[in-house]
Design a protein around this motif. Structure first.
Motif, mmCIF file in Angstrom:
data_model
loop_
_atom_site.group_PDB
_atom_site.id
_atom_site.type_symbol
_atom_site.label_atom_id
_atom_site.label_comp_id
_atom_site.label_asym_id
_atom_site.label_seq_id
_atom_site.Cartn_x
_atom_site.Cartn_y
_atom_site.Cartn_z
ATOM 1 N N SER A 1 2.421 -1.895 -16.886
ATOM 2 C CA SER A 1 3.380 -1.177 -16.041
ATOM 3 C C SER A 1 2.791 0.091 -15.429
ATOM 4 O O SER A 1 2.988 0.365 -14.239
ATOM 5 N N GLY A 2 2.065 0.857 -16.223
ATOM 6 C CA GLY A 2 1.499 2.101 -15.700
ATOM 7 C C GLY A 2 0.499 1.847 -14.590
ATOM 8 O O GLY A 2 0.541 2.500 -13.536
ATOM 9 N N SER A 3 -0.390 0.894 -14.783
ATOM 10 C CA SER A 3 -1.406 0.570 -13.775
ATOM 11 C C SER A 3 -0.754 0.029 -12.507
ATOM 12 O O SER A 3 -1.135 0.393 -11.392
ATOM 13 N N ARG A 4 0.241 -0.835 -12.696
ATOM 14 C CA ARG A 4 0.916 -1.423 -11.537
ATOM 15 C C ARG A 4 1.637 -0.348 -10.725
ATOM 16 O O ARG A 4 1.530 -0.305 -9.493
ATOM 17 N N ASN A 5 2.359 0.538 -11.392
ATOM 18 C CA ASN A 5 3.097 1.589 -10.688
ATOM 19 C C ASN A 5 2.158 2.566 -9.982
ATOM 20 O O ASN A 5 2.443 3.004 -8.863
ATOM 21 N N SER A 6 1.063 2.901 -10.641
ATOM 22 C CA SER A 6 0.105 3.825 -10.027
ATOM 23 C C SER A 6 -0.501 3.222 -8.770
ATOM 24 O O SER A 6 -0.676 3.912 -7.753
ATOM 25 N N PHE A 7 -0.803 1.938 -8.825
ATOM 26 C CA PHE A 7 -1.362 1.266 -7.642
ATOM 27 C C PHE A 7 -0.349 1.236 -6.505
ATOM 28 O O PHE A 7 -0.687 1.523 -5.352
ATOM 29 N N ILE A 8 0.898 0.903 -6.820
ATOM 30 C CA ILE A 8 1.935 0.823 -5.788
ATOM 31 C C ILE A 8 2.132 2.177 -5.111
ATOM 32 O O ILE A 8 2.245 2.268 -3.880
ATOM 33 N N GLU A 9 2.147 3.245 -5.891
ATOM 34 C CA GLU A 9 2.331 4.589 -5.328
ATOM 35 C C GLU A 9 1.146 4.977 -4.444
ATOM 36 O O GLU A 9 1.333 5.514 -3.342
ATOM 37 N N ALA A 10 -0.069 4.714 -4.929
ATOM 38 C CA ALA A 10 -1.255 5.067 -4.154
ATOM 39 C C ALA A 10 -1.350 4.217 -2.892
ATOM 40 O O ALA A 10 -1.751 4.709 -1.828
ATOM 41 N N LYS A 11 -0.971 2.943 -2.998
ATOM 42 C CA LYS A 11 -1.000 2.071 -1.828
ATOM 43 C C LYS A 11 -0.034 2.575 -0.761
ATOM 44 O O LYS A 11 -0.359 2.599 0.438
ATOM 45 N N SER A 12 1.148 3.003 -1.186
ATOM 46 C CA SER A 12 2.127 3.531 -0.248
ATOM 47 C C SER A 12 1.595 4.773 0.460
ATOM 48 O O SER A 12 1.736 4.919 1.680
ATOM 49 N N GLU A 13 0.958 5.654 -0.314
ATOM 50 C CA GLU A 13 0.372 6.861 0.289
ATOM 51 C C GLU A 13 -0.725 6.492 1.264
ATOM 52 O O GLU A 13 -0.831 7.072 2.355
ATOM 53 N N TRP A 14 -1.560 5.527 0.887
ATOM 54 C CA TRP A 14 -2.674 5.085 1.739
ATOM 55 C C TRP A 14 -2.162 4.517 3.051
ATOM 56 O O TRP A 14 -2.654 4.851 4.129
ATOM 57 N N LEU A 15 -1.143 3.666 2.982
ATOM 58 C CA LEU A 15 -0.596 3.056 4.187
ATOM 59 C C LEU A 15 0.066 4.094 5.086
ATOM 60 O O LEU A 15 -0.071 4.043 6.309
ATOM 61 N N CYS A 16 0.768 5.034 4.483
ATOM 62 C CA CYS A 16 1.416 6.085 5.273
ATOM 63 C C CYS A 16 0.397 6.974 5.973
ATOM 64 O O CYS A 16 0.624 7.427 7.106
ATOM 65 N N ARG A 17 -0.722 7.201 5.307
ATOM 66 C CA ARG A 17 -1.732 8.091 5.883
ATOM 67 C C ARG A 17 -2.546 7.408 6.971
ATOM 68 O O ARG A 17 -2.824 8.002 8.025
ATOM 69 N N PHE A 18 -2.939 6.169 6.749
ATOM 70 C CA PHE A 18 -3.846 5.515 7.675
ATOM 71 C C PHE A 18 -3.173 4.541 8.632
ATOM 72 O O PHE A 18 -3.742 4.187 9.656
ATOM 73 N N TYR A 19 -1.954 4.102 8.289
ATOM 74 C CA TYR A 19 -1.214 3.210 9.178
ATOM 75 C C TYR A 19 0.232 3.689 9.301
ATOM 76 O O TYR A 19 1.170 2.967 8.972
ATOM 77 N N PRO A 20 0.419 4.903 9.799
ATOM 78 C CA PRO A 20 1.786 5.436 9.915
ATOM 79 C C PRO A 20 2.588 4.638 10.935
ATOM 80 O O PRO A 20 2.057 4.194 11.955
ATOM 81 N N ARG A 21 3.865 4.448 10.632
ATOM 82 C CA ARG A 21 4.736 3.736 11.555
ATOM 83 C C ARG A 21 5.082 4.622 12.736
ATOM 84 O O ARG A 21 5.284 5.822 12.579
ATOM 85 N N SER A 22 5.159 3.997 13.904
ATOM 86 C CA SER A 22 5.536 4.760 15.094
ATOM 87 C C SER A 22 7.009 5.134 15.017
ATOM 88 O O SER A 22 7.818 4.374 14.493
ATOM 89 N N PRO A 23 7.359 6.295 15.522
ATOM 90 C CA PRO A 23 8.767 6.687 15.533
ATOM 91 C C PRO A 23 9.606 5.657 16.265
ATOM 92 O O PRO A 23 9.139 4.969 17.178
ATOM 93 N N ALA A 24 10.868 5.525 15.897
ATOM 94 C CA ALA A 24 11.756 4.551 16.534
ATOM 95 C C ALA A 24 11.794 4.782 18.044
ATOM 96 O O ALA A 24 11.930 5.902 18.525
ATOM 97 N N GLY A 25 11.641 3.681 18.770
ATOM 98 C CA GLY A 25 11.707 3.781 20.232
ATOM 99 C C GLY A 25 10.345 3.917 20.857
ATOM 100 O O GLY A 25 10.195 3.777 22.070
#
Length: 221
Positions: free
Chosen positions: A195-219
């Motif tokens: 559980s700890g390893s899985r949660n840590s990976f999910i959190e880091a992956k989310s940060e990585w995606l937000c930093r390098f592949y940010p979603r464009s603002p709506a519209g």
């Protein structure tokens, strides 16, 4: 250069560490299932390849590091194939040379994944071909990996320059995302030690995606 002071490079390394940790956790899961044991060994393969690729990159041998990245890419494609069709693991285990060539060769695995996900752009093939041309085979493109600067002279021996190293770590980080995504589902959700390893990976992956592949603002496009 001090990687620890570079947030982007540090995040890439964090993802690699966490993907390797998932591979190690999966290795420790007790099982008598021979199919799952195959997945465990493939996960161990990615662990060793990540460690070796990073060591080579940080030592200045970018081309050799990339060769191992291709190994990780090929392995993660196979794992992804098995994740979506677990019955194929047993088939792969007992396949003869002809069956391996006709159904489980790298190109056949990529084609099967493209068909499964409805992908028509051949991005998997393009990346695999790029790693092959840059590192696995002696081609006219492979000398790029021996040049510390674009358009500069090729050098013999190692070199550590910020731009080539940043590109290398970025690609290794991208591979770590894929490895973690395919290994995680093979670890039973009810198994506490993961559980700890899985949660840590999910959190880091989310940060990585937000930093390098940010979603464009709506519209916006």
């Amino acid at each position: 250069m001090e990687i620890i002071r570079d947030n982007d490079l540090g995040l890439h390394l964090t993802l690699v560490e966490l993907a390797m940790d998932l591979a190690d956790v999966l290795r420790q899961f007790p099982t008598d299932d021979e199919d799952l044991k195959v997945v465990q060994v493939l996960g161990m393969r990615t662990f060793n390849a990540f460690a070796s690729s990073l060591k080579l990159a940080l030592s200045g041998y970018m081309q050799n590091s990339t060769l191992l990245m291709r190994d990780i890419l090929e392995t993660v494609f196979l794992l992804d194939l098995f994740r979506g069709a677990p019955s194929l693991i047993k088939e792969w285990r007992f396949a003869d040379k002809r069956q391996l060539r006709n159904k489980f060769s790298p190109i056949k695995v990529r084609e099967a994944l493209d068909e499964r996900y409805g992908h028509t752009s051949k991005k998997r093939a393009e990346l695999y071909q790029l790693f092959s041309e840059l590192a696995a085979h002696p081609t006219m493109k492979s000398d790029v990996m021996l040049r510390p600067e674009i358009g500069g002279d090729a050098v013999i021996g190692p070199f550590v320059e910020k731009e080539p190293l940043a590109v290398q770590l970025s690609e290794i980080g991208r591979l770590a995302i894929q490895v973690g995504e395919v290994l995680g589902p093979f670890i039973p959700s009810w198994w506490g030690p993961a559980s700890g390893s899985r949660n840590s990976f999910i959190e880091a992956k989310s940060e990585w995606l937000c930093r390098f592949y940010p979603r464009s603002p709506a519209g916006n496009t």
